[in-house]
Motif scaffolding. Structure first.
Motif, short mmCIF file in Angstrom:
data_model
loop_
_atom_site.label_atom_id
_atom_site.label_comp_id
_atom_site.label_asym_id
_atom_site.label_seq_id
_atom_site.Cartn_x
_atom_site.Cartn_y
_atom_site.Cartn_z
N GLN B 69 0.81 -1.22 0.00
CA GLN B 69 0.00 0.00 0.00
C GLN B 69 0.84 1.26 0.00
OE1 GLN B 69 -1.76 0.07 4.28
NE2 GLN B 69 -1.60 -2.08 3.67
N TRP B 71 -0.14 5.37 0.71
CA TRP B 71 -1.22 6.33 0.98
C TRP B 71 -0.74 7.77 0.98
CZ3 TRP B 71 -4.52 3.07 -0.27
CH2 TRP B 71 -4.65 1.82 0.32
N GLU B 72 0.34 8.05 0.30
CA GLU B 72 0.81 9.45 0.23
C GLU B 72 0.02 10.18 -0.86
OE1 GLU B 72 5.07 9.72 -0.08
OE2 GLU B 72 5.33 8.08 1.33
N LEU B 73 -1.30 10.29 -0.65
CA LEU B 73 -2.17 10.84 -1.67
C LEU B 73 -1.98 12.35 -1.75
CD1 LEU B 73 -5.28 8.86 -0.40
CD2 LEU B 73 -3.73 8.16 -2.21
N PHE B 74 -1.40 12.81 -2.86
CA PHE B 74 -1.10 14.23 -3.10
C PHE B 74 -0.26 14.81 -1.96
CE2 PHE B 74 -5.09 13.58 -5.43
CZ PHE B 74 -4.66 13.93 -6.69
N ALA B 75 0.56 13.98 -1.33
CA ALA B 75 1.35 14.44 -0.20
C ALA B 75 2.71 13.74 -0.22
CB ALA B 75 0.62 14.13 1.10
N PRO B 76 3.74 14.25 0.43
CA PRO B 76 3.73 15.52 1.15
C PRO B 76 3.70 16.74 0.23
CG PRO B 76 5.92 14.52 1.20
CD PRO B 76 5.02 13.54 0.53
N PRO B 78 2.25 18.00 -3.42
CA PRO B 78 1.57 17.74 -4.69
C PRO B 78 2.38 18.33 -5.84
CG PRO B 78 0.47 19.49 -3.49
CD PRO B 78 1.57 18.99 -2.60
N GLY B 79 2.13 17.86 -7.04
CA GLY B 79 2.88 18.35 -8.20
C GLY B 79 2.75 19.86 -8.35
N THR B 80 3.87 20.50 -8.65
CA THR B 80 3.82 21.95 -8.87
C THR B 80 4.11 22.26 -10.34
OG1 THR B 80 6.11 22.07 -8.19
CG2 THR B 80 4.47 22.57 -6.50
N SER B 81 4.04 21.22 -11.16
CA SER B 81 4.29 21.44 -12.59
C SER B 81 3.39 20.51 -13.39
CB SER B 81 5.76 21.15 -12.91
OG SER B 81 6.07 19.83 -12.54
N ASN B 82 3.21 20.86 -14.65
CA ASN B 82 2.46 20.00 -15.56
C ASN B 82 3.43 19.32 -16.52
OD1 ASN B 82 -0.40 20.13 -14.98
ND2 ASN B 82 -0.19 22.32 -15.37
N GLY B 127 -4.03 8.37 -16.86
CA GLY B 127 -3.25 7.55 -15.92
C GLY B 127 -2.06 6.89 -16.59
N LEU B 130 0.63 9.43 -16.86
CA LEU B 130 1.16 9.67 -15.52
C LEU B 130 2.18 8.59 -15.17
CD1 LEU B 130 0.47 11.81 -13.35
CD2 LEU B 130 -0.99 10.12 -12.26
#
Lengths: 359, 234
Positions: B69, B71-76, B78-82, B127, B130
């Motif tokens: 598993q 669970w670092e969902l959008f953490a610590p 989150p992406g700061t670029s596209n 996805g 990604l």
């Protein structure tokens, strides 16, 4: 010697009564039933969202070829989709997954849960590129669900099933396993939220309250410009960041809380959060699975209390609906709200407030 | 001795004496794996610590693969670029014998926006990109690390790295072949090449600056020319 024997006897009796507590009565039956429905629905949506592209994602001529997918399987991992490269095998298995998910969603039960677990794992491991956090949780939770009574509510024959469970009120291994599995599901969800909340609170952007601004501008999760615009607002963005962290970190404590309103408030907040994720970030399956997991936060008595609270609302809604058909008559005189409530209440009570399980 | 067996509504108490030896053994056997799982799960998800260094491996061996598993969902952070993915193709236009190299075409933005066309059943296609971007990031990071290793060890390390990422690049090759076939219908495609780039999101502090600041695209990784693969579903 006599004292030691007495102490040992008392200890054994305590252990026995603890065992009895979890071997006689099934807990979290409503939460597990809701989780079953949500998991089944999420798998159906997972398949249908790319139904036209199914061959591209999972078929024998997929960009993720069977040989590459086989190499990517984890140790002891399996996928029925990789047994054969034939188109017919793929089509049968893919459609079987949809049918079995629907059957699992509607009927539940241990056998269907096992089938669902095998097919869902097979589909997920066939193409791991498109998996997300919700799928990870679904994979784990479905294994635990094999040991649970997942169709005691919201399934055909649920009332009879509950009556049977109620009649057989003696300690059973199956009941004990159900409760252990229910504990493991709640524990897993609590670890998820604690970990997720911890990593967020440790992140600079979350501390600064600007994480939601960046997430809302990621083209992969940007479903609307209005949402991005809203998250640009310093107050709104910061509030959403902090509330998210707060309710995630609160989950394990809310589950352990003896106060029902704490559990309900936390579960409903998390469900609201995940509805937002579904609507504004396009993560429909993820949001659904997480809502299913949030349902496990509440005990059966909490659901009954919530259900009772909605009775007056439903009574009023029914009265309003009926009065629409009779514009000439005054609504109160035609269908008094209390009468609607009174007629609906006993029937609903006997269905939802069946004294079978108690948390 | 009787017990209320967790009941709270006045049902008849259940006597403790009805606990069978079989049930007691079953309870004991069931509690062992549950306890092991619970402890392993806590260690597995714990932040880095001396305890995790010592017990992390054991926890992984308990949980993986079926209970693995993250669970670092959008953490610590989150992406700061596209991310941007440019596709180039070497192709033979209809009736021509000379191979032509196309201009790089950005394919990621359109794919990222696909879920908007069906909000109830959004496609999972973003996805895939990604996953490619993550593989490219990881490959670049490790490759940069190899550059700092002793010269005589570098070829072997690079060979290991390529072998490790071979499945990801195979997928990219097939995915981009299908994409190129859609972009250039009728042309005989010979080879394809991908360039991964990154564009920073306008910083929060500059979000209302007018005109909107233009963040430059920074190249991350360029693949070699990969032979076109025919027969991939489009």
């Amino acid at each position: 010697m006599g004292v030691a024997r007495a102490v040992a006897g008392r200890g054994m009796r305590r252990i026995d009564s603890a065992i009895l507590r979890v071997a006689c009565t099934e807990y979290r039956l409503i939460g597990i039933s809701l989780l079953r429905i949500v998991l089944g629905l999420a798998t159906v949506l997972y398949c249908l969202s790319d139904y036209r592209n199914r061959e591209f994602f999972w078929g024998p001529n997929s960009y993720d070829s069977p040989s590459v997918a086989s190499r990517s399987l984890p140790h002891a991992g399996f996928s029925l989709f990789l047994i054969s490269d034939s188109q017919a095998w793929f089509e049968v298995l893919f459609h079987l997954t949809i049918v079995s998910s629907l059957a699992f969603m509607v009927y539940g039960g241990r056998a269907l849960t096992l089938v669902q677990a095998v097919l869902m794992w097979s589909l997920h491991l066939r193409n791991q590129d498109i998996l997300e956090g919700g799928d990870n949780l679904a994979q784990i939770v479905i294994i635990f669900m094999v040991f649970t009574v997942s169709n005691a509510y919201l399934a055909p024959g649920a009332k009879k099933r509950r009556a049977r469970l109620r009649a057989a009120r003696r300690p059973k291994a199956a009941t004990f396993l159900h409760n252990l599995a229910a504990y493991l599901i709640v524990f897993q969800v609590a670890v998820l939220y604690l970990t997720s909340g911890y990593w967020k609170i440790a992140g600079k952007l979350w501390q600064d309250g600007v994480a939601m601004y960046y997430i809302s501008r990621d083209t992969g999760f940007q479903m609307s410009y209005k949402y991005s615009h809203l998250m640009s607002n310093a107050y709104v963005g910061t509030a959403v960041c902090y509330v998210t962290i707060f309710i995630e970190l609160a989950f394990p404590f809310a589950v352990l809380s003896s106060r029902a309103w704490v559990r309900k408030a936390n579960a409903l907040s998390l469900e609201g959060l995940h509805l937002g994720i579904m609507a504004f970030m396009g993560l429909v399956c993820f949001g659904l699975i997480m809502i299913g997991a949030d349902c496990m936060a509440m005990r059966d008595d909490d659901y009954r209390a919530l259900w009772k609270r909605t009775l007056p609302l439903r009574g009023r809604a029914v009265a309003g609906w009926r009065s629409l058909g009779r514009p000439a008559a005054p609504p109160v005189a035609a269908v008094p709200p209390t009468a609607g409530f009174a007629t609906a209440s006993p029937a609903m009570d006997s269905r939802m407030v069946g004294r079978v399980d108690h948390d | 001795m009787t017990n209320r067996a967790g009941d709270s509504d006045g049902d008849a108490p259940v006597p403790v004496s009805i606990l069978s030896a079989r049930l007691r053994i079953c309870v004991l056997f069931a509690l062992v794996p549950v306890t092991v799982f619970s402890l392993a799960c806590l260690v597995y998800n714990a932040p880095p610590s001396p305890v995790k260094v010592r017990l992390g491996h054991q926890a992984s061996s308990v949980l993986e693969p079926y209970f693995g598993q993250d669970w670092e969902l959008f953490a610590p952070t989150p992406g700061t670029s596209n991310d941007r993915l440019y596709l180039e193709a070497e192709l033979l236009p209809k009736g021509s014998v000379a191979v032509v190299t196309t201009q790089p075409v950005e394919v990621e933005y359109a794919i990222d926006r696909m879920p908007r066309s069906n909000r109830l059943l959004p496609s999972k296609l973003p996805g895939v990109l990604l996953a490619f971007q993550e593989a490219a990031d990881q490959y670049t990071r490790t490759s940069n690390g190899i550059d700092k290793a002793p010269k005589d060890m570098q070829p072997a390390m690079r060979k290991d790295l390529d072998a490790q990422f071979a499945p990801s690049f195979d997928e990219m090759q097939r995915f981009l072949s299908a994409r190129a076939a859609t972009l250039y219908p009728g042309a005989k495609i010979v080879a394809i090449r991908a360039t991964f780039k990154r564009q920073d999101i306008v910083p929060f502090s500059q979000r209302y600056v007018a005109p909107t600041p233009h963040e430059p695209e920074k190249p991350e990784l360029q693949t070699s020319w990969m032979p076109y693969v025919d027969g991939v579903e489009k």
